[in-house]
Design a protein around this motif. Structure first.
Motif, PDB file in Angstrom:
ATOM      1  N   LYS A  63       0.836  -1.196   0.000  1.00 48.56           N
ATOM      2  CA  LYS A  63       0.000   0.000   0.000  1.00 48.56           C
ATOM      3  C   LYS A  63       0.875   1.250   0.000  1.00 48.56           C
ATOM      4  O   LYS A  63       2.033   1.188   0.399  1.00 48.56           O
ATOM      5  N   PRO A  64       0.300   2.397  -0.420  1.00 49.56           N
ATOM      6  CA  PRO A  64       1.034   3.655  -0.268  1.00 49.56           C
ATOM      7  C   PRO A  64       1.401   3.873   1.201  1.00 49.56           C
ATOM      8  O   PRO A  64       0.615   3.559   2.097  1.00 49.56           O
ATOM      9  N   ASN A  65       2.600   4.390   1.441  1.00 49.41           N
ATOM     10  CA  ASN A  65       3.092   4.510   2.820  1.00 49.41           C
ATOM     11  C   ASN A  65       3.062   5.935   3.364  1.00 49.41           C
ATOM     12  O   ASN A  65       3.489   6.175   4.498  1.00 49.41           O
ATOM     13  N   GLY A  66       2.576   6.893   2.559  1.00 49.85           N
ATOM     14  CA  GLY A  66       2.517   8.273   3.024  1.00 49.85           C
ATOM     15  C   GLY A  66       3.762   9.083   2.735  1.00 49.85           C
ATOM     16  O   GLY A  66       3.813  10.282   3.044  1.00 49.85           O
ATOM     17  N   LEU A  78       2.629   6.153  -7.768  1.00 49.96           N
ATOM     18  CA  LEU A  78       1.366   6.265  -7.037  1.00 49.96           C
ATOM     19  C   LEU A  78       0.193   6.472  -7.989  1.00 49.96           C
ATOM     20  O   LEU A  78      -0.901   5.921  -7.775  1.00 49.96           O
ATOM     21  N   ASN A  79       0.415   7.232  -9.052  1.00 50.97           N
ATOM     22  CA  ASN A  79      -0.641   7.422 -10.047  1.00 50.97           C
ATOM     23  C   ASN A  79      -0.976   6.108 -10.756  1.00 50.97           C
ATOM     24  O   ASN A  79      -2.154   5.780 -10.978  1.00 50.97           O
ATOM     25  N   LEU A  80       0.057   5.346 -11.121  1.00 47.59           N
ATOM     26  CA  LEU A  80      -0.174   4.036 -11.733  1.00 47.59           C
ATOM     27  C   LEU A  80      -0.919   3.109 -10.777  1.00 47.59           C
ATOM     28  O   LEU A  80      -1.818   2.356 -11.183  1.00 47.59           O
ATOM     29  N   TYR A  81      -0.568   3.155  -9.519  1.00 45.81           N
ATOM     30  CA  TYR A  81      -1.212   2.319  -8.504  1.00 45.81           C
ATOM     31  C   TYR A  81      -2.714   2.613  -8.447  1.00 45.81           C
ATOM     32  O   TYR A  81      -3.545   1.693  -8.371  1.00 45.81           O
ATOM     33  N   GLU A  82      -3.070   3.893  -8.487  1.00 46.25           N
ATOM     34  CA  GLU A  82      -4.476   4.279  -8.375  1.00 46.25           C
ATOM     35  C   GLU A  82      -5.262   4.057  -9.663  1.00 46.25           C
ATOM     36  O   GLU A  82      -6.494   3.963  -9.625  1.00 46.25           O
ATOM     37  N   THR A  83      -4.585   3.960 -10.789  1.00 46.73           N
ATOM     38  CA  THR A  83      -5.284   3.867 -12.078  1.00 46.73           C
ATOM     39  C   THR A  83      -5.027   2.516 -12.748  1.00 46.73           C
ATOM     40  O   THR A  83      -5.741   1.554 -12.499  1.00 46.73           O
ATOM     41  N   LYS A  84      -4.007   2.443 -13.532  1.00 50.95           N
ATOM     42  CA  LYS A  84      -3.737   1.250 -14.342  1.00 50.95           C
ATOM     43  C   LYS A  84      -3.561  -0.010 -13.504  1.00 50.95           C
ATOM     44  O   LYS A  84      -3.986  -1.093 -13.910  1.00 50.95           O
ATOM     45  N   TRP A  85      -2.940   0.105 -12.335  1.00 49.23           N
ATOM     46  CA  TRP A  85      -2.641  -1.083 -11.534  1.00 49.23           C
ATOM     47  C   TRP A  85      -3.789  -1.486 -10.618  1.00 49.23           C
ATOM     48  O   TRP A  85      -3.698  -2.487  -9.925  1.00 49.23           O
ATOM     49  N   ARG A 112      -4.902  -0.445  -7.737  1.00 54.23           N
ATOM     50  CA  ARG A 112      -4.513  -0.488  -6.323  1.00 54.23           C
ATOM     51  C   ARG A 112      -3.799  -1.786  -5.944  1.00 54.23           C
ATOM     52  O   ARG A 112      -4.015  -2.351  -4.861  1.00 54.23           O
ATOM     53  N   SER A 113      -2.921  -2.213  -6.819  1.00 54.86           N
ATOM     54  CA  SER A 113      -2.031  -3.341  -6.536  1.00 54.86           C
ATOM     55  C   SER A 113      -0.601  -2.895  -6.765  1.00 54.86           C
ATOM     56  O   SER A 113      -0.321  -2.190  -7.737  1.00 54.86           O
ATOM     57  N   VAL A 114       0.321  -3.325  -5.890  1.00 58.61           N
ATOM     58  CA  VAL A 114       1.724  -2.983  -6.104  1.00 58.61           C
ATOM     59  C   VAL A 114       2.440  -4.040  -6.939  1.00 58.61           C
ATOM     60  O   VAL A 114       3.580  -3.814  -7.363  1.00 58.61           O
ATOM     61  N   ASP A 115       1.797  -5.172  -7.180  1.00 54.89           N
ATOM     62  CA  ASP A 115       2.494  -6.241  -7.903  1.00 54.89           C
ATOM     63  C   ASP A 115       3.072  -5.796  -9.242  1.00 54.89           C
ATOM     64  O   ASP A 115       4.194  -6.205  -9.600  1.00 54.89           O
ATOM     65  N   PRO A 116       2.361  -4.961 -10.028  1.00 54.51           N
ATOM     66  CA  PRO A 116       2.936  -4.562 -11.322  1.00 54.51           C
ATOM     67  C   PRO A 116       4.252  -3.787 -11.221  1.00 54.51           C
ATOM     68  O   PRO A 116       4.978  -3.682 -12.214  1.00 54.51           O
ATOM     69  N   VAL A 117       4.577  -3.244 -10.035  1.00 51.43           N
ATOM     70  CA  VAL A 117       5.831  -2.491  -9.929  1.00 51.43           C
ATOM     71  C   VAL A 117       7.034  -3.412 -10.127  1.00 51.43           C
ATOM     72  O   VAL A 117       8.105  -2.975 -10.568  1.00 51.43           O
TER      73      VAL A 117
END
Length: 497
Positions: free
Chosen positions: A267-270, A477-484, A486-491
């Motif tokens: 998740k995003p960590n702030g 973070l933008n990719l996480y909220e859109t294309k991904w 809300r998953s970090v796996d694609p990183v």
């Protein structure tokens, strides 16, 4: 300083079986019995941290003095034509099927594969391969298995980037066959501390036990962070002072430009640079912005005074790390370490101690810029370009000193603490850090132009970051909220080497 007259001819046994006798260095300073890694090429890129330290075969005839320790640092002074560029970068290995951190067994297979295929020499600790060496390059393991290249001292950024590319090619070639990939980020994006394997290195066991006593985030630093570091030379004590002040003031600017650690445990960590924030509560006795560097009295001696009082981690004797946490090197010099009663330190011990100090800029016989997150390969070339353009050109260096000379201790500390959260959007005086970054980046480009090696192109990777004010972390973070979704796996694919 009659250092040579008070030390045994301090023959130091080398890994290759050779030896070096005491000799007198530049400016009348004695360079006596320096460890092999310290003398190699008159500088190095971090080899002592990468392997068990060497041990001197002769005892000192008289105790080391503070003057000896000052002379050791001063022996790094070299004329401008001999200045070199050293880079160190760390990366996270992961299993491509599960995305889990790789185990020591997998790491051992990679190290053995690199050794066999690309003719690296193995570095062993007990029966474990813990690193590799080839010429002046070293591959080492951080506490959680982060894979680090400590590069050779090189003359141009073209050589530096070629070294990085060659290393990544080799690691990828071996890793793919084993189902292993490598990720370029500043903080482990998915896995908890309990998921991270522990490497079989003695010094890390001592650190692991000590860290929770002195801060809340030290274990995260050890096991879940990756950095990129640039090592640069100085010509004199005055040159060191100017570079130290300029680079320390600007370290938060580099942190912002290269911010790349916005996730923690999926998740995003702030933070934009959680890695940088972690250093604010790892161990404040050995990290931070070193305000004394900006005092009028600062020089080699003042850094030695600081280092003498930084608590020790260990003494290395008979191929064993002896826990000396809580004691100081000043105690050691007085023969007051209960763990080695009556024993006095060698210059090897001093060099090893210097590797356990972690300020934003670190002084050895060269200077280390320590403020940037790990990242993809193009940024591994951009960071040294940034610092070389600023610090290896007299005009750019003077411009930075003029720019930062009236910054207060409170302002520098504010930047250090806020930039990991707000990056280039951090307010500063009547503008933002982005405004500073634009000016600084132009000075870096100008400095590279004047060097005459056609190196400015290496800064293209950060042009857009500074122009838009959007850090690499904010893009993720933008990719996480859109294309991904809300998953970090694609990183793990996005930032795969």
């Amino acid at each position: 300083m009659a250092v040579a007259s008070r030390l045994a001819v301090a023959r130091v046994v080398q890994p290759d079986g050779g030896a070096a006798s005491g000799r007198r260095g530049r400016q009348g300073f004695a360079v006596v019995g320096l460890p092999a890694a310290a003398r190699r090429g008159r500088r190095r890129g971090g080899a002592v941290a990468a392997s068990p330290p060497t041990e001197e075969a002769a005892k000192l005839t008289e105790p080391l003095t503070k003057e000896d320790l000052v002379a050791y640092l001063a022996s790094g002074c070299k004329p401008k034509e001999n200045w070199r560029i050293g880079t160190e970068h760390e990366k996270f290995g992961f299993d491509v099927e599960t995305l889990r951190p790789i185990t020591y067994d997998q790491i051992s297979a990679i190290l053995n594969g690199l050794s066999e295929r690309f003719e690296w020499d193995k570095i062993m600790e007990e029966n474990h391969v813990i690193g590799l060496k080839q010429g002046k390059q070293n591959i080492s393991l951080e506490p959680g298995g982060q894979f680090e290249l400590s590069g050779a001292p090189l003359e141009t950024l073209h050589q530096t980037c070629a070294e990085v590319n060659s290393h990544l090619y080799q690691v990828k070639a071996v890793g793919e066959e084993l189902g292993v990939g490598f990720l370029g980020m500043g903080f482990q994006p998915k896995w908890a501390l309990t998921d991270i394997p522990i490497m079989p290195k003695g010094r890390y066991e001592i650190m692991r036990n000590y860290m929770p006593k002195v801060g809340t985030l030290g274990l995260d630093m050890m096991f879940r962070t990756c950095t990129v570091q640039v090592n640069l030379d100085f010509s004199s004590e005055l040159d060191m002072i100017r570079k130290f002040r300029a680079s320390l003031a600007l370290q938060p600017i580099a942190t912002a430009i290269f911010a790349n650690s916005p996730f923690k445990e999926g998740k995003p960590n702030g933070f934009l640079s959680l890695r940088s924030h972690i250093w604010t509560d790892t161990d404040n006795n050995r990290s931070g912005m070193l305000p004394f560097v900006f005092d009028d009295t600062f020089g080699f001696e003042q850094y030695v005074d600081y280092a003498l009082d930084v608590p020790m981690y260990f003494v290395y004797r008979n191929k064993t790390y002896i826990d000396c946490t809580g004691m100081s090197f000043r105690d050691f010099m007085a023969g007051k370490l209960p763990q080695v009663p009556g024993e006095l330190p060698t210059l090897n011990d001093w060099e090893n101690h210097l590797t356990t100090i972690f300020p934003e800029v670190r002084l050895k016989r060269y200077m280390e810029m320590r403020g940037a997150d790990g990242g993809p390969w193009r940024r591994l070339c951009a960071l040294p370009a940034f610092w070389v353009g600023l610090l290896y050109d007299d005009e750019s260096l003077q411009s930075i000193i003029d720019m930062t000379s009236d910054w207060t201790k409170e302002e520098r500390e504010m930047l250090r603490r806020k930039v990991p959260v707000t990056g280039l959007k951090t307010p500063f005086r009547d503008g933002y850090v982005r405004d500073l970054a634009e000016d600084v980046l132009q000075l870096a480009k100008n400095g590279l132009e004047r060097r005459g090696y056609k190196e400015v192109g290496f800064l293209r990777e950060v042009d857009e970051v500074v122009r838009t004010g959007v850090t690499p972390a904010e893009k993720l973070l933008n990719l996480y909220e859109t294309k991904w979704q809300r998953s970090v796996d694609p990183v793990f694919e996005e930032l795969l080497y």
